[in-house]
Design a protein around this motif. Sequence first.
Motif, PDB file in Angstrom:
ATOM      1  N   ILE A   1       1.407   9.103  -6.195  1.00  0.00           N
ATOM      2  CA  ILE A   1       1.771  10.504  -5.976  1.00  0.00           C
ATOM      3  C   ILE A   1       2.830  10.935  -6.988  1.00  0.00           C
ATOM      4  N   SER A   2       3.796  10.081  -7.279  1.00  0.00           N
ATOM      5  CA  SER A   2       4.838  10.407  -8.268  1.00  0.00           C
ATOM      6  C   SER A   2       4.236  10.660  -9.646  1.00  0.00           C
ATOM      7  N   GLU A   3       3.222   9.906 -10.012  1.00  0.00           N
ATOM      8  CA  GLU A   3       2.597  10.060 -11.328  1.00  0.00           C
ATOM      9  C   GLU A   3       1.785  11.350 -11.444  1.00  0.00           C
ATOM     10  N   CYS A   4       1.471  11.987 -10.317  1.00  0.00           N
ATOM     11  CA  CYS A   4       0.684  13.226 -10.333  1.00  0.00           C
ATOM     12  C   CYS A   4       1.504  14.438 -10.750  1.00  0.00           C
ATOM     13  N   PHE A   5       2.806  14.311 -10.820  1.00  0.00           N
ATOM     14  CA  PHE A   5       3.676  15.435 -11.142  1.00  0.00           C
ATOM     15  C   PHE A   5       4.529  15.080 -12.363  1.00  0.00           C
ATOM     16  N   ALA A   6       4.562  15.974 -13.321  1.00  0.00           N
ATOM     17  CA  ALA A   6       5.293  15.713 -14.564  1.00  0.00           C
ATOM     18  C   ALA A   6       6.780  15.480 -14.308  1.00  0.00           C
ATOM     19  N   SER A   7       7.339  16.106 -13.288  1.00  0.00           N
ATOM     20  CA  SER A   7       8.775  15.977 -13.037  1.00  0.00           C
ATOM     21  C   SER A   7       9.157  14.620 -12.446  1.00  0.00           C
ATOM     22  N   THR A   8       8.186  13.849 -11.944  1.00  0.00           N
ATOM     23  CA  THR A   8       8.496  12.533 -11.384  1.00  0.00           C
ATOM     24  C   THR A   8       7.714  11.403 -12.048  1.00  0.00           C
ATOM     25  N   ALA A   9       6.811  11.724 -12.951  1.00  0.00           N
ATOM     26  CA  ALA A   9       5.985  10.698 -13.609  1.00  0.00           C
ATOM     27  C   ALA A   9       6.832   9.830 -14.521  1.00  0.00           C
ATOM     28  N   SER A  10       6.378   8.611 -14.730  1.00  0.00           N
ATOM     29  CA  SER A  10       7.018   7.752 -15.732  1.00  0.00           C
ATOM     30  C   SER A  10       5.930   7.042 -16.542  1.00  0.00           C
ATOM     31  N   GLY A  11       5.023   6.360 -15.887  1.00  0.00           N
ATOM     32  CA  GLY A  11       3.973   5.635 -16.590  1.00  0.00           C
ATOM     33  C   GLY A  11       2.957   6.529 -17.282  1.00  0.00           C
ATOM     34  N   LEU A  12       2.769   7.742 -16.771  1.00  0.00           N
ATOM     35  CA  LEU A  12       1.767   8.644 -17.350  1.00  0.00           C
ATOM     36  C   LEU A  12       2.375   9.735 -18.224  1.00  0.00           C
ATOM     37  N   LEU A  13       3.635   9.609 -18.610  1.00  0.00           N
ATOM     38  CA  LEU A  13       4.245  10.627 -19.465  1.00  0.00           C
ATOM     39  C   LEU A  13       3.489  10.783 -20.780  1.00  0.00           C
ATOM     40  N   SER A  14       3.047   9.679 -21.352  1.00  0.00           N
ATOM     41  CA  SER A  14       2.291   9.750 -22.608  1.00  0.00           C
ATOM     42  C   SER A  14       1.016  10.558 -22.425  1.00  0.00           C
ATOM     43  N   ARG A  15       0.384  10.414 -21.280  1.00  0.00           N
ATOM     44  CA  ARG A  15      -0.848  11.160 -20.993  1.00  0.00           C
ATOM     45  C   ARG A  15      -0.550  12.657 -20.919  1.00  0.00           C
ATOM     46  N   TYR A  16       0.522  13.031 -20.223  1.00  0.00           N
ATOM     47  CA  TYR A  16       0.910  14.443 -20.149  1.00  0.00           C
ATOM     48  C   TYR A  16       1.198  14.991 -21.549  1.00  0.00           C
ATOM     49  N   GLU A  17       1.920  14.207 -22.365  1.00  0.00           N
ATOM     50  CA  GLU A  17       2.252  14.651 -23.719  1.00  0.00           C
ATOM     51  C   GLU A  17       0.985  14.862 -24.543  1.00  0.00           C
ATOM     52  N   GLN A  18       0.039  13.954 -24.449  1.00  0.00           N
ATOM     53  CA  GLN A  18      -1.218  14.094 -25.188  1.00  0.00           C
ATOM     54  C   GLN A  18      -1.995  15.321 -24.728  1.00  0.00           C
ATOM     55  N   LEU A  19      -2.061  15.542 -23.425  1.00  0.00           N
ATOM     56  CA  LEU A  19      -2.791  16.696 -22.895  1.00  0.00           C
ATOM     57  C   LEU A  19      -2.183  18.015 -23.368  1.00  0.00           C
ATOM     58  N   LEU A  20      -0.868  18.031 -23.550  1.00  0.00           N
ATOM     59  CA  LEU A  20      -0.173  19.254 -23.958  1.00  0.00           C
ATOM     60  C   LEU A  20       0.003  19.370 -25.467  1.00  0.00           C
ATOM     61  N   GLY A  21      -0.499  18.388 -26.217  1.00  0.00           N
ATOM     62  CA  GLY A  21      -0.389  18.435 -27.670  1.00  0.00           C
ATOM     63  C   GLY A  21       1.009  18.124 -28.188  1.00  0.00           C
TER      64      GLY A  21
ATOM     65  N   LEU B   1       0.827  -1.209   0.000  1.00  0.00           N
ATOM     66  CA  LEU B   1       0.000   0.000   0.000  1.00  0.00           C
ATOM     67  C   LEU B   1       0.860   1.258   0.000  1.00  0.00           C
ATOM     68  N   GLU B   2       1.914   1.247   0.808  1.00  0.00           N
ATOM     69  CA  GLU B   2       2.800   2.406   0.870  1.00  0.00           C
ATOM     70  C   GLU B   2       3.493   2.635  -0.470  1.00  0.00           C
ATOM     71  N   ASN B   3       3.976   1.558  -1.095  1.00  0.00           N
ATOM     72  CA  ASN B   3       4.624   1.688  -2.409  1.00  0.00           C
ATOM     73  C   ASN B   3       3.643   2.151  -3.473  1.00  0.00           C
ATOM     74  N   GLY B   4       2.416   1.640  -3.436  1.00  0.00           N
ATOM     75  CA  GLY B   4       1.399   2.054  -4.397  1.00  0.00           C
ATOM     76  C   GLY B   4       1.032   3.515  -4.242  1.00  0.00           C
ATOM     77  N   LEU B   5       0.907   3.978  -3.004  1.00  0.00           N
ATOM     78  CA  LEU B   5       0.591   5.381  -2.754  1.00  0.00           C
ATOM     79  C   LEU B   5       1.728   6.282  -3.227  1.00  0.00           C
ATOM     80  N   SER B   6       2.952   5.882  -2.939  1.00  0.00           N
ATOM     81  CA  SER B   6       4.114   6.662  -3.371  1.00  0.00           C
ATOM     82  C   SER B   6       4.179   6.745  -4.889  1.00  0.00           C
ATOM     83  N   SER B   7       3.918   5.631  -5.559  1.00  0.00           N
ATOM     84  CA  SER B   7       3.931   5.601  -7.018  1.00  0.00           C
ATOM     85  C   SER B   7       2.811   6.478  -7.590  1.00  0.00           C
TER      86      SER B   7
END
Length: 177
Positions: free
Chosen positions: A39-59, A31-37
């Motif tokens: 939270i990391s995905e919520c910020f572009a500077s620490t995201a990894s799995g959601l980078l494609s989503r950020y790129e799509q949102l920004l065109g 649970l702790e690792n999942g929560l940390s992961s």
Amino acid sequence: MELIKLLPDYYDKNVTMQTLQTLLSEVTDDLENGLSSTISECFASTASGLLSRYEQLLGLEVDVSKPDDFRRERIRAKISGVGTTTKEMVKNVAGSYSNGEVEVIEDAANYRFVIRFVGTLGIPGNVADLKLTIEEIKPAHLAVEYEYIYNTWGDVAALTWKQASAYTWEGIRTVGL
């Protein structure tokens, strides 16, 4: 976390309690690792799995073949490049790609500006994406030039041939001596 250590000593010999606490420890660690992961995905500077989503949102073009660090730089630059293009904005965007100090020199008479990398020697690692980002945010009627700083003969004059032989030619040009 080993939850058994939080219990009184008389549970140390209780096999049932030790088994239960081991299972609960694994669940709380997950649970702790999942929560940390998350939270990391919520910020572009620490995201990894959601980078494609950020790129799509920004065109931005999604290119998973590029390293995550380069993709994060481009996302941060795009976020900081929203709004009217100013000298300060161009400086901030270029600085985010070079991880060093940048000067922006305006040459309005010739309809151009120069981005000079003064905080790092040589060409920054992700200059291709920087150029794409600058093209997206700069006014269409302005040209842009890039200037890079290298060591000069005066900078390396103090080296002996033996000291210089430890470097490649590119190393002598771009390594702080």
